[in-house]
Structure formats: C-alpha cells, structure tokens
Design an enzyme around this catalytic site. Structure first.
Site, PDB file in Angstrom:
ATOM      1  N   CYS A 199      35.093  47.185  34.206  1.00 23.83           N
ATOM      2  CA  CYS A 199      36.123  46.356  33.565  1.00 23.83           C
ATOM      3  C   CYS A 199      36.272  45.029  34.306  1.00 23.83           C
ATOM      4  O   CYS A 199      37.222  44.831  35.085  1.00 23.83           O
ATOM      5  CB  CYS A 199      37.455  47.098  33.523  1.00 23.83           C
ATOM      6  SG  CYS A 199      37.475  48.530  32.443  1.00 23.83           S
ATOM      7  N   ASP A 200      35.343  44.141  34.069  1.00 26.67           N
ATOM      8  CA  ASP A 200      35.359  42.795  34.660  1.00 26.67           C
ATOM      9  C   ASP A 200      35.884  41.834  33.603  1.00 26.67           C
ATOM     10  O   ASP A 200      35.212  41.565  32.611  1.00 26.67           O
ATOM     11  CB  ASP A 200      33.952  42.413  35.107  1.00 26.67           C
ATOM     12  CG  ASP A 200      33.876  41.038  35.746  1.00 26.67           C
ATOM     13  OD1 ASP A 200      34.894  40.306  35.727  1.00 26.67           O
ATOM     14  OD2 ASP A 200      32.803  40.687  36.252  1.00 26.67           O
ATOM     15  N   PHE A 201      37.087  41.318  33.804  1.00 29.04           N
ATOM     16  CA  PHE A 201      37.710  40.424  32.834  1.00 29.04           C
ATOM     17  C   PHE A 201      37.306  38.967  33.031  1.00 29.04           C
ATOM     18  O   PHE A 201      37.796  38.090  32.337  1.00 29.04           O
ATOM     19  CB  PHE A 201      39.231  40.557  32.914  1.00 29.04           C
ATOM     20  CG  PHE A 201      39.759  41.829  32.318  1.00 29.04           C
ATOM     21  CD1 PHE A 201      40.237  41.864  31.019  1.00 29.04           C
ATOM     22  CD2 PHE A 201      39.764  43.007  33.058  1.00 29.04           C
ATOM     23  CE1 PHE A 201      40.718  43.033  30.462  1.00 29.04           C
ATOM     24  CE2 PHE A 201      40.247  44.195  32.516  1.00 29.04           C
ATOM     25  CZ  PHE A 201      40.718  44.207  31.208  1.00 29.04           C
TER      26      PHE A 201
END
Length: 428
Positions: free
Chosen positions: A374-376
């Site tokens: 979950c890399d925003f």
C-alpha cells in the site's frame, strides 16, 4: 502535552462514476454470518518525510478515494433488507453511492514511536481508526460501509480504515486499499479488478434471516478493553519453528504458519495451565476459500472465509508437544477441500451458534495479505495495527511483518495471561 486526537473535518466521499458497474450486491451465507459482529479495523503508519504539503495531501487522498470507489461501488453503498413473511428479511448491498466516510484529524503530540514502541498497542490507536465500540456490521443499513480517517502525527501519518465485514473479508479489504494506493500514485486504473459475481458460490436461499435475532448483540463487548500485543517472528525464527515441528512429527508437510500457530497455542497453555489434564483446549483458525475452491476467482469481492476448530486435552498438548500439535493443525486444514468448503457455504445461517461454547484461541488474518504494497506515493508503510473495539480474549490477528518472510501476531489476552505468555513465546 496530552496525547489527544483532534478531528478537523468529516464528510462523505462518493464515487466519481455517473453510473455504477453494479446496482445491487447479494450477500451470501459467508457474508450474512458476519452481520452481528464488528467491521474490519486496520491502520497503516507512514513516515512524514515523504509527504507533500499536508493540505494538498488530504485533498489528494480524498480525491483518489473517490476515484477508487468507481471500481468498488459496494463500498460507497449501504446495506438494505427486503422483508419477508415470518419476520425474515433478504439482505443485500444497495450500491446507491451514498458515500464512504472520510475524516481528517491531527494528533501533533503523538509520534510514530508512541504507537509502535510500547509493550502493548496503546489506547490512542483506538482514536485513529474510525469505528465506535458497539457498532456492528448490521448497522451498515444506516452507516457507511467504509470509513477512513487520515490522522497527521508529529512525525508521520496514520491511515485508519474500517470496512463492513459482511461486505468484505481481509483479502477484499486489502485488495481495495492496494487499489486505492494505485490511484493515489497516479494510475488511471487498477491492476486487478474486483469480481462481484455471486453465481460461483453455493446458491442458497438467504431470506430466512430473523431480524429480531440480528438486533441483539450476540457477541458481547468486553467490560473493558483487553491488552493487544504484537509478537514479531523473523524469517529465521520461523524457519527454526517449522524445522522443529516437522522433525518432531516425522514429516515435511507442516507449514510455517501451522508451526507458528501450534507454538502460540502451546505457549498459552503452558503459561496458564489449569493443572487438569482433561481440560479441553480449543484452537480455531480462518480458512480462506479462494485458493481451495476451484469455482472462486482470485479477485472475488466479498467474504470467502470461514472458521474451523480443533479441540485437544491440555494433557495431550503438553505431553506430545509442538510437532504433534502442528500435525493436528495440518490435518485439520488439509480436510478443507473444495467439497468441504461447498458444504460449509450451503449451511443454513443460524446466529444462535455464535458466541456459544468456550472461547478458543482464534487465528484470523494472513501473512499473505499485501499489507506493505500500500504505497500511496510517498513510500510503503512502516507498520500496521488493528483497532481495539470488541477485541475478545484469545483473538489473534496474523499479518506479514515489514521485512520479507517475517510474521507478526497481534494477540489479545488479559494482562495476567499476557505477562505469563511473554515468558514462553520467545523459546523454540
């Protein structure tokens, strides 16, 4: 300075799509059985140094959430029920785009170390995940099915999410979060589309759900919040456990997780023995159906998980040790074939079965969930934490560790049992 969370704003975020890909999502028995319990609650912690300006970041996350909902219209909807004769109802998700809840908060006196360094998960985490004690999945009839809280910390960011467990399981939950993070990074689409078709799950008449039963809290909230502690197991430690379990059992089929579950089970018994060999000790574990049921596609959106339990006497557990316990767990899980899963899916939904019998040591979650993907747009999270609402004694949440190959266990026990467990859990 007091460590508190200040709410800045809260609003409903709807999908940007003019027309949803589906208008109604039926709930199958796996979904329906979760109506009386609580939503999934997870939170991701990020370092601050990777961010853009805070004002721009909050608006960016809100906009990207709206676009992500284009691909997941049920999460922008509400539960609905069609009444039938005999005080029964048919439950489904009305994909009406009523919106997900988006909250912006600040906790300038709270640092990342305040969250991840204490011996147990601190109480402040409960204020960083948008769910209240006492809210159940059944409340999705009037409340958002997805709630997000973005909290600015002194040196980081906490993205807390709560999703209605009657609509998603852990796999679908992290599928959505990873898809949202893709949109946040600038993608126009998502790499894996959710599949909403329910035809591949056993066709069961779901109308015989007694609403009066649902309106009662069958799983009672504890009188006080119990401690939650994260036990970390490195890849090397897990390798030792697996090798020992297989060696003792004279086999090579015991998996890493099975060995770890057996180790924790034994550790809890050793740390809190009743000194009565005939005392029954129960362990329950979640079984994911996607990889075991040939008719379920990988991107299936909804619940495809159920629990199975194993009961062994305290005397047998202590006498036979790690290998024997791990082998019994292996044999239980090996029985969960396509046929066995189908039979479970077709069982009549009966909420009276919930909350009966002694509380087991119950394992949920998975080390295979893509938590750290979950890399925003500013780097991967440094840790994940669960919410504390309605955490019952014996609940264990399995998550991948931040480093490859490791596993983290969030264990909920009374303070007395937790202190005793700490003396046993580190030994192999």
């Amino acid at each position: 300075m007091a460590k508190k969370v200040e709410l800045i704003s809260s609003s409903l975020v709807s999908s940007t799509a003019t027309a949803a890909s589906i208008s109604r999502l039926e709930l199958n028995p796996w979904d329906l059985r979760l109506l009386p319990i609580i939503p999934i609650q997870r939170g991701l912690i990020f370092h601050r140094s990777h961010f853009q300006s805070q004002q721009h970041l909050i608006q960016h996350l809100k906009n990207s959430l709206s676009r992500a909902l284009d691909f997941f219209p049920p999460l922008a909807g509400r539960l609905a029920a069609t009444p039938h004769d005999g005080d029964t109802a048919c439950f489904f998700v009305d994909c009406n785009n009523a919106g997900a809840e988006f909250t912006h908060a600040v906790a300038t006196a709270v640092s990342i170390s305040d969250i991840i360094e204490p011996r147990c998960i601190p109480e402040i985490v409960s204020s960083l995940i948008p769910i209240n004690v006492g809210v159940t999945n059944y409340d999705g009839i009037s409340k958002p099915l997805l709630a997000v809280q973005i909290t600015e910390l002194a040196d980081g960011l906490f993205i807390g999410c709560a999703a209605n467990h009657a609509v998603v399981d852990g796999t679908s939950f992290w599928h959505f979060l990873n898809s949202w993070s893709e949109i946040s990074r600038g993608s126009e689409s998502i790499s894996r589309s959710p599949i909403f078709d329910r035809c591949n799950v056993a066709a069961v008449d779901n109308r015989l759900i007694h609403i009066p039963t649902l309106e009662k809290n069958l799983i009672k909230a504890p009188s006080q919040l119990l401690p939650l502690k994260v036990f970390h197991f490195s890849k090397e430690k897990l390798g030792e456990l697996k090798a020992k379990a297989n060696s003792e059992a004279g086999t090579d089929k015991i998996s890493t997780l099975q060995a770890l579950m057996a180790h924790l089970w034994l550790s809890t018994v050793r740390s809190h023995t009743t000194n009565n060999d005939s005392t029954t000790r129960v362990m329950a574990t979640a079984i994911g159906a996607r990889a075991r049921m040939s008719s379920l596609p990988d991107g299936y959106f909804g619940n495809a998980v159920y629990f199975v339990a194993l009961a062994i006497s305290e005397g047998e557990l202590l006498q036979k040790g790690l290998g024997a316990a791990a082998l019994r767990i292996n044999e239980l899980i090996s029985k969960q074939t396509d046929e066995a899963i189908t039979r479970h899916a077709e069982k009549k939904v009966d909420f009276r079965e919930m909350g009966s019998g002694p509380l087991p040591l119950g394992f949920g979650g998975s080390q295979w969930l893509d938590v750290y993907g979950c890399d925003f747009g500013w780097g991967k999270p440094i840790a994940v934490r669960s919410g504390k609402a309605w955490k019952l004694e014996g609940i264990v949440v399995v998550s991948p560790a931040a480093e490859a190959g490791g596993i983290d266990l969030e264990v909920c026990l009374s303070e007395e049992k937790l202190v005793a467990l700490e003396e046993f859990i580190t030994s192999v």
